[in-house]
Enzyme design. Structure first.
Site, PDB file in Angstrom:
ATOM      1  N   GLN A  49      -2.984   3.696   3.418  1.00 52.68           N
ATOM      2  CA  GLN A  49      -4.201   4.132   2.726  1.00 52.68           C
ATOM      3  C   GLN A  49      -4.166   5.652   2.490  1.00 52.68           C
ATOM      4  O   GLN A  49      -3.109   6.227   2.402  1.00 52.68           O
ATOM      5  CB  GLN A  49      -5.479   3.693   3.453  1.00 52.68           C
ATOM      6  CG  GLN A  49      -5.699   2.183   3.459  1.00 52.68           C
ATOM      7  CD  GLN A  49      -4.962   1.452   4.550  1.00 52.68           C
ATOM      8  OE1 GLN A  49      -4.974   1.862   5.694  1.00 52.68           O
ATOM      9  NE2 GLN A  49      -4.285   0.374   4.199  1.00 52.68           N
ATOM     10  N   GLY A 100      -0.011  -1.545   0.655  1.00 53.19           N
ATOM     11  CA  GLY A 100       0.946  -2.164  -0.260  1.00 53.19           C
ATOM     12  C   GLY A 100       1.965  -1.118  -0.656  1.00 53.19           C
ATOM     13  O   GLY A 100       1.645  -0.199  -1.395  1.00 53.19           O
ATOM     14  N   HIS A 101       3.138  -1.196  -0.119  1.00 54.36           N
ATOM     15  CA  HIS A 101       4.156  -0.186  -0.401  1.00 54.36           C
ATOM     16  C   HIS A 101       5.261  -0.792  -1.259  1.00 54.36           C
ATOM     17  O   HIS A 101       5.939  -1.728  -0.837  1.00 54.36           O
ATOM     18  CB  HIS A 101       4.727   0.372   0.903  1.00 54.36           C
ATOM     19  CG  HIS A 101       3.708   1.151   1.672  1.00 54.36           C
ATOM     20  ND1 HIS A 101       3.827   1.437   3.006  1.00 54.36           N
ATOM     21  CD2 HIS A 101       2.539   1.690   1.290  1.00 54.36           C
ATOM     22  CE1 HIS A 101       2.773   2.133   3.404  1.00 54.36           C
ATOM     23  NE2 HIS A 101       1.979   2.287   2.374  1.00 54.36           N
ATOM     24  N   LYS A 144       3.493   6.632  -0.973  1.00 57.17           N
ATOM     25  CA  LYS A 144       4.045   6.971   0.344  1.00 57.17           C
ATOM     26  C   LYS A 144       5.303   6.164   0.651  1.00 57.17           C
ATOM     27  O   LYS A 144       6.250   6.676   1.239  1.00 57.17           O
ATOM     28  CB  LYS A 144       3.002   6.689   1.444  1.00 57.17           C
ATOM     29  CG  LYS A 144       1.737   7.505   1.318  1.00 57.17           C
ATOM     30  CD  LYS A 144       0.706   7.104   2.353  1.00 57.17           C
ATOM     31  CE  LYS A 144       0.038   5.794   2.093  1.00 57.17           C
ATOM     32  NZ  LYS A 144      -0.833   5.712   0.927  1.00 57.17           N
ATOM     33  N   ASP A 165      -2.423   4.581  -2.253  1.00 55.39           N
ATOM     34  CA  ASP A 165      -1.513   4.275  -3.372  1.00 55.39           C
ATOM     35  C   ASP A 165      -0.855   5.521  -3.949  1.00 55.39           C
ATOM     36  O   ASP A 165      -0.532   5.567  -5.139  1.00 55.39           O
ATOM     37  CB  ASP A 165      -2.260   3.526  -4.495  1.00 55.39           C
ATOM     38  CG  ASP A 165      -3.001   2.325  -3.961  1.00 55.39           C
ATOM     39  OD1 ASP A 165      -2.404   1.597  -3.156  1.00 55.39           O
ATOM     40  OD2 ASP A 165      -4.165   2.124  -4.338  1.00 55.39           O
TER      41      ASP A 165
HETATM   42  P1  IMP Z   1     -10.109  -2.746   3.682  1.00 57.98           P
HETATM   43  O1  IMP Z   1      -9.135  -1.773   4.228  1.00 57.98           O
HETATM   44  O2  IMP Z   1      -9.476  -4.031   3.202  1.00 57.98           O
HETATM   45  O3  IMP Z   1     -11.272  -2.982   4.602  1.00 57.98           O
HETATM   46  O4  IMP Z   1     -10.732  -2.086   2.350  1.00 57.98           O
HETATM   47  C1  IMP Z   1     -11.595  -0.966   2.422  1.00 57.98           C
HETATM   48  C2  IMP Z   1     -11.350  -0.017   1.262  1.00 57.98           C
HETATM   49  O5  IMP Z   1     -10.057   0.553   1.381  1.00 57.98           O
HETATM   50  C3  IMP Z   1     -11.376  -0.686  -0.122  1.00 57.98           C
HETATM   51  O6  IMP Z   1     -11.894   0.235  -1.064  1.00 57.98           O
HETATM   52  C4  IMP Z   1      -9.926  -0.944  -0.413  1.00 57.98           C
HETATM   53  O7  IMP Z   1      -9.667  -1.002  -1.804  1.00 57.98           O
HETATM   54  C5  IMP Z   1      -9.310   0.301   0.198  1.00 57.98           C
HETATM   55  N1  IMP Z   1      -7.915   0.093   0.572  1.00 57.98           N
HETATM   56  C6  IMP Z   1      -7.427  -0.556   1.645  1.00 57.98           C
HETATM   57  N2  IMP Z   1      -6.087  -0.518   1.662  1.00 57.98           N
HETATM   58  C7  IMP Z   1      -5.710   0.192   0.583  1.00 57.98           C
HETATM   59  C8  IMP Z   1      -4.440   0.622   0.071  1.00 57.98           C
HETATM   60  O8  IMP Z   1      -3.369   0.372   0.629  1.00 57.98           O
HETATM   61  N3  IMP Z   1      -4.483   1.357  -1.058  1.00 57.98           N
HETATM   62  C9  IMP Z   1      -5.642   1.717  -1.681  1.00 57.98           C
HETATM   63  N4  IMP Z   1      -6.832   1.337  -1.244  1.00 57.98           N
HETATM   64  C10 IMP Z   1      -6.880   0.589  -0.122  1.00 57.98           C
END
Ligand code: IMP
Length: 429
Positions: free
Chosen positions: A223, A41-42, A17, A14
């Site tokens: 991420q 989420g962009h 990017k 977040d």
């Molecule tokens: P997953 O990717 O859904 O398996 O989540 C694993 C961890 O990565 C969790 O703590 C999510 O909140 C975090 N996470 C996954 N995608 C994002 C993102 O785009 N932004 C921030 N955190 C993320």
């Protein structure tokens, strides 16, 4: 020839990017995603209009750039279809290319993700519940369904039955959760595949051609570095390598395809979900940052945890990804603060450490060592010229650059594409 640039997050995701990818896209021939899935989420804002993308590269709003989804991405066809529908003004068939080697996320992966999280109780990772982890597990276990399996309906049907059957066994007999209808899964894949078939290709060959034609590629990370499966705060991480080297493996190009790594960092730190976060704030300042910075997850709507800028985390991210330069985002969120802290090192059981430890048990024990700077208490929002920044804001940025030994090439002062200070032309230098 212009540079191929990798844009990655250097914190816990977040970092903003999407805006920077959107900004650099007009100078690039191709934009490629290489890892993650629709957990990203962009948020892009252009002329006040907000577009939130989860899967499709953030370059899609530009007319002259082709967007690619590389083999390293795990692909939910349902999420892809939804996003394509939302981008109805874009000529998507011409502009989007998807690797046939992408692993598919099935509804049963989502069911497993949620069942696992529920079973973990207080130790829940806080995943986005999008099936990302279970899909990568199946990839590594060599039982995943890839997009190229969709070409032959008989092969696809057999694979779906086998895989969903396996998922259902786990769901019913281990998690005591309802089974997923494998026929419905198969039918949905067939339906959506027909719609996107023309976009499916060998992305590696296509990107190699872009290079051969003298074009350049922007690799769009999702991420952040501390969520990397190998280098992040395991097990509170996502299931892919979020660091820059994966731009190569996740598209099929080699490491020499990368010319410049741009690390994106907020002027403070946030994280969603569980896991250690040494500079987290539990006071009014944390609340102010969350409120002013609209710190709510773009994918899940969850509130983000907020804290001070963390140099030890950044030092690890810079090494993990060979970061060449930084872009600092959301500087304006700190505008009202009288005092701003930077975590310059950690105290680990009486010893000063400069770099976030790789061992999560040690990381949990780290206490931040802060340096206090005087805030600027003036408006930086929408400032587009470095010289217009208040002196204290410049001092804050200079201190960050000197602590990290990396230059700051871009500063973002609002979500708007044009509210940006560009100190260096990364594409042509
Ligand atoms: P997953 O990717 O859904 O398996 O989540 C694993 C961890 O990565 C969790 O703590 C999510 O909140 C975090 N996470 C996954 N995608 C994002 C993102 O785009 N932004 C921030 N955190 C993320």
């Amino acid at each position: 020839m212009a540079n191929n640039i990798v844009v990655i997050g250097t914190q816990w995701g977040d970092e903003g990017k999407g805006k920077i990818v959107d900004l650099l896209t007009p100078h690039c021939s191709a934009v490629a995603r290489f890892q993650g899935g629709h957990n990203a989420g962009h948020t892009l804002v252009l002329d006040g209009k907000k577009t939130v993308l989860h899967l499709i590269p953030s370059g899609i709003l530009h007319d002259d750039t082709i967007c690619y989804i590389g083999n390293g991405v795990v692909l939910s066809l349902a999420a892809l279809e939804k996003e394509i529908n939302e981008l109805d003004s874009v000529n998507i068939a011409e502009k989007l290319k998807i690797s046939a080697s992408c692993v598919l996320i099935l509804p049963s992966h989502i069911a497993l993700d949620n069942a696992r999280e529920a079973k973990r109780g207080k130790q829940a990772i806080g995943t986005t519940g999008r099936g990302i982890g279970p899909a990568y597990e199946d990839k590594v276990a060599r039982r995943a369904i890839k997009l190229f399996d969709c070409r032959d309906k008989d092969i696809l049907k057999e694979k779906v039955e086998r895989l969903v059957g396996y998922h259902n066994f786990l769901l019913q007999h281990y998690f005591a959760a309802p089974a997923v209808d494998s026929q419905a899964v198969y039918e949905e894949i067939v339906r959506i595949y027909q719609r996107i078939q023309a976009m499916v290709c060998d992305v590696t060959t296509a990107l190699a051609q872009v290079q051969a034609d003298g074009g350049n590629i922007l690799f769009e990370g999702a991420q952040g570095a501390m969520l990397d499966i190998d280098h992040g705060t395991y097990p509170y991480v996502t299931s892919s390598n979020t660091t820059a080297s994966n731009a190569a493996a996740g598209t099929g190009l080699g490491p020499k395809a990368i010319d410049h790594v741009l690390g994106i960092a907020k002027a403070y730190t946030t994280r969603v979900g569980g896991g250690p976060f040494p500079t987290e704030l539990f006071d009014d300042i944390g609340e102010t940052i969350a409120r002013v910075g609209h710190e709510v997850g773009a994918s899940t709507g969850r509130p983000r945890r907020c804290g001070w800028f963390d140099a030890p985390v950044m030092r690890r991210a810079i090494i993990n990804s060979s970061v060449d330069s930084l872009c600092i985002t959301k500087l304006d969120v700190l505008d009202s603060l009288a005092e701003i802290k930077i975590c310059v090192a950690y105290d680990l059981n009486g010893e000063r450490v400069e770099m976030a430890p790789a061992d999560p048990q040690l990381f949990k024990q780290c206490q931040p060592v802060y340096e206090c700077l005087v805030g600027w208490q003036a408006v930086t929002q929408s400032v587009r010229d470095y010289e217009q920044l208040p002196e204290n804001a410049k001092a804050y940025l200079k201190r960050i650059a000197s602590l990290l030994g990396v230059s700051i090439d871009i500063i973002s002062t609002s979500p708007e594409r044009n509210d940006t200070i560009i100190l260096k032309d990364l594409v042509n230098d």
